[in-house]
Motif scaffolding. Structure first.
Motif, mmCIF file in Angstrom:
data_model
loop_
_atom_site.group_PDB
_atom_site.id
_atom_site.type_symbol
_atom_site.label_atom_id
_atom_site.label_comp_id
_atom_site.label_asym_id
_atom_site.label_seq_id
_atom_site.Cartn_x
_atom_site.Cartn_y
_atom_site.Cartn_z
ATOM 1 N N LYS A 61 0.802 -1.163 -0.016
ATOM 2 C CA LYS A 61 0.101 0.231 -0.083
ATOM 3 C C LYS A 61 0.822 1.256 -0.104
ATOM 4 O O LYS A 61 1.904 1.519 0.714
ATOM 5 N N ASP A 62 0.340 2.204 -0.827
ATOM 6 C CA ASP A 62 1.269 3.469 -1.005
ATOM 7 C C ASP A 62 1.366 4.032 0.227
ATOM 8 O O ASP A 62 2.635 4.855 0.851
ATOM 9 N N TYR A 63 0.196 4.075 1.207
ATOM 10 C CA TYR A 63 0.586 4.786 2.339
ATOM 11 C C TYR A 63 -0.652 4.221 3.410
ATOM 12 O O TYR A 63 -1.832 4.091 3.273
ATOM 13 N N GLU A 64 0.058 3.447 4.597
ATOM 14 C CA GLU A 64 -0.754 3.032 5.569
ATOM 15 C C GLU A 64 -0.390 3.012 6.941
ATOM 16 O O GLU A 64 1.069 3.264 6.928
ATOM 17 N N LYS A 105 4.964 3.735 3.437
ATOM 18 C CA LYS A 105 4.692 2.767 2.339
ATOM 19 C C LYS A 105 4.739 1.410 3.171
ATOM 20 O O LYS A 105 5.727 1.026 3.732
ATOM 21 N N ASP A 153 -12.577 8.342 3.277
ATOM 22 C CA ASP A 153 -12.353 7.734 1.740
ATOM 23 C C ASP A 153 -13.514 6.963 1.599
ATOM 24 O O ASP A 153 -14.738 6.743 2.058
ATOM 25 N N LYS A 202 -13.469 3.858 1.318
ATOM 26 C CA LYS A 202 -13.553 2.140 1.605
ATOM 27 C C LYS A 202 -14.602 1.935 2.623
ATOM 28 O O LYS A 202 -14.743 2.855 3.296
ATOM 29 N N ASN A 216 -10.704 8.425 -5.382
ATOM 30 C CA ASN A 216 -10.397 7.180 -4.267
ATOM 31 C C ASN A 216 -9.849 6.008 -4.919
ATOM 32 O O ASN A 216 -9.774 4.828 -4.130
ATOM 33 N N THR A 272 -6.625 5.805 -5.472
ATOM 34 C CA THR A 272 -5.332 5.309 -5.043
ATOM 35 C C THR A 272 -5.391 5.880 -3.671
ATOM 36 O O THR A 272 -5.896 6.565 -3.174
ATOM 37 N N GLU A 273 -4.366 5.370 -3.032
ATOM 38 C CA GLU A 273 -4.276 5.546 -1.378
ATOM 39 C C GLU A 273 -3.837 7.104 -1.370
ATOM 40 O O GLU A 273 -4.154 7.516 -0.523
ATOM 41 N N ARG A 325 -7.019 9.023 -1.574
ATOM 42 C CA ARG A 325 -7.894 8.420 -0.250
ATOM 43 C C ARG A 325 -7.389 9.225 0.854
ATOM 44 O O ARG A 325 -8.086 9.857 1.687
#
Length: 339
Positions: A59-62, A95, A272, A274, A320, A322-323, A326
């Motif tokens: 995930k790009d950002y979590e 990431k 977002d 989700k 929404n 892409t991370e 979002r």
């Protein structure tokens, strides 16, 4: 004249028998396990030789929590039932990767875990915490399983439950371009070890250039546009609990409302896309109400000046899909109420 060479009659029989035996072995041998399509090792962690990659997520950002202390019943109760909290875990964002390996067959979980830990140390990682079986929790071995599965935004059901011998280690690599955190869980399932690797490469998200907005900038935005979007009010994953690192932005909101006693605002929570629509509306409303409650309690702002409202996913400012998009949609807005 061409010379021909021949093997002795007995040798020819041996070669033929060997070839037939080789074909039989090949036909009966199971196919070698293959890595999951699109998966790859994280270069800073790697894998134990002979293991097969069964799961790969990125995930790009979590945001992730990595265990840094033994899980105790007292900490769980103090955290309202959460197994990972500020009392026993570090919260990091960036990431994020989750990888799961199986095997190799015949190796022990201890051997795999110790090799991976040694590999992290060799790459410059500092071990933050490590444990085995009962050392991981004063309750039972399942607490670590539930913490890694049920409380991780990277996925659920990725490791098996009920494994008596498990080992865990969390580690950090300090780098100028951003720290890297890793959590490595290894469990013994029969004669085959299974390994779960979580990695977070910390870095600012794209929206962080506008995370902190001071009271003066808030006032200017409200005067110009009737609203201001704030990215510095943060919440625990999938909850309405305001995180401690939201304090700087909440303090600035308090300053704004204290300096402008005539100002009334709608506190609009945005999520977002989700999750279900109704769920996100309810979540965003509960989050907005939590912000209003903190402003009233900690800054003495009259509740009559604050109107919590849940927008959910209905008013995005970015895609929404892409991370990064979002992340921009997850925000709190202050909207001026006309006098």
């Amino acid at each position: 004249m061409t010379l021909k060479t021949f093997a002795p009659r007995g040798s020819r029989r041996s070669l033929l028998a060997g070839a037939l035996l080789g074909l039989a072995v090949m036909a009966g041998a199971p196919a070698a396990a293959k890595d999951v399509a699109g998966g790859k090792d994280h270069p800073l962690v790697g894998r134990y030789d002979g293991a097969t990659l069964q799961l790969y997520r990125a995930k790009d950002y979590e945001e992730q929590r990595l265990l840094t202390k033994k899980i105790t019943g007292a900490d769980i109760r103090a955290a309202g039932g959460r197994r990972l909290s500020d009392a026993n875990a570090i919260k990091v964002a960036g990431k994020a990767f989750r990888l799961k390996y199986a095997g190799p067959k015949g190796r022990s979980a201890l051997e795999v875990a110790r090799n991976l830990q040694d590999g992290l140390k060799a790459k410059g990682f500092e071990i933050l915490f490590q444990c085995r079986a009962a050392e991981c929790s004063d309750l039972n071995g399942g607490e670590l399983y539930f913490a890694l599965n049920d409380e991780s935004p990277m996925g659920r059901g990725d490791i098996r439950s009920g494994i008596p011998d498990v080992l865990y280690a969390s580690a950090v690599l300090r780098r100028p371009e951003g720290d890297v955190y890793a959590g490595v869980y290894v469990g013994q399932f029969g004669d085959t070890p299974e390994t779960l690797v979580d990695v977070v490469e910390t870095r600012p998200m794209e929206a962080e250039k506008i995370v902190f907005v001071d009271a003066s900038a808030m006032r200017k935005a409200i005067d110009a546009d009737g609203r201001v979007a704030l990215y510095g009010v943060l919440f625990d994953f999938d909850k309405a609990t305001v995180r401690d690192d939201s304090r700087p932005t909440l303090d600035e909101i308090g300053k704004l409302l204290t300096a402008n006693p005539e100002l009334k605002v709608v506190i609009a929570g945005h999520t977002d896309a989700k999750g279900g629509f109704d769920y996100n509306v309810d979540l965003s409303k509960r989050r907005a109400a939590a912000v209003a409650a903190m402003l009233a309690k900690q800054h003495g702002v009259s509740p009559a000046r604050l109107q919590p409202f849940g927008v959910g996913m209905a008013s995005p400012v970015a895609t929404n899909d892409t991370e990064a998009g979002r992340a921009k949609n997850r925000r709190v807005e202050l909207v001026k109420v006309p006098e």
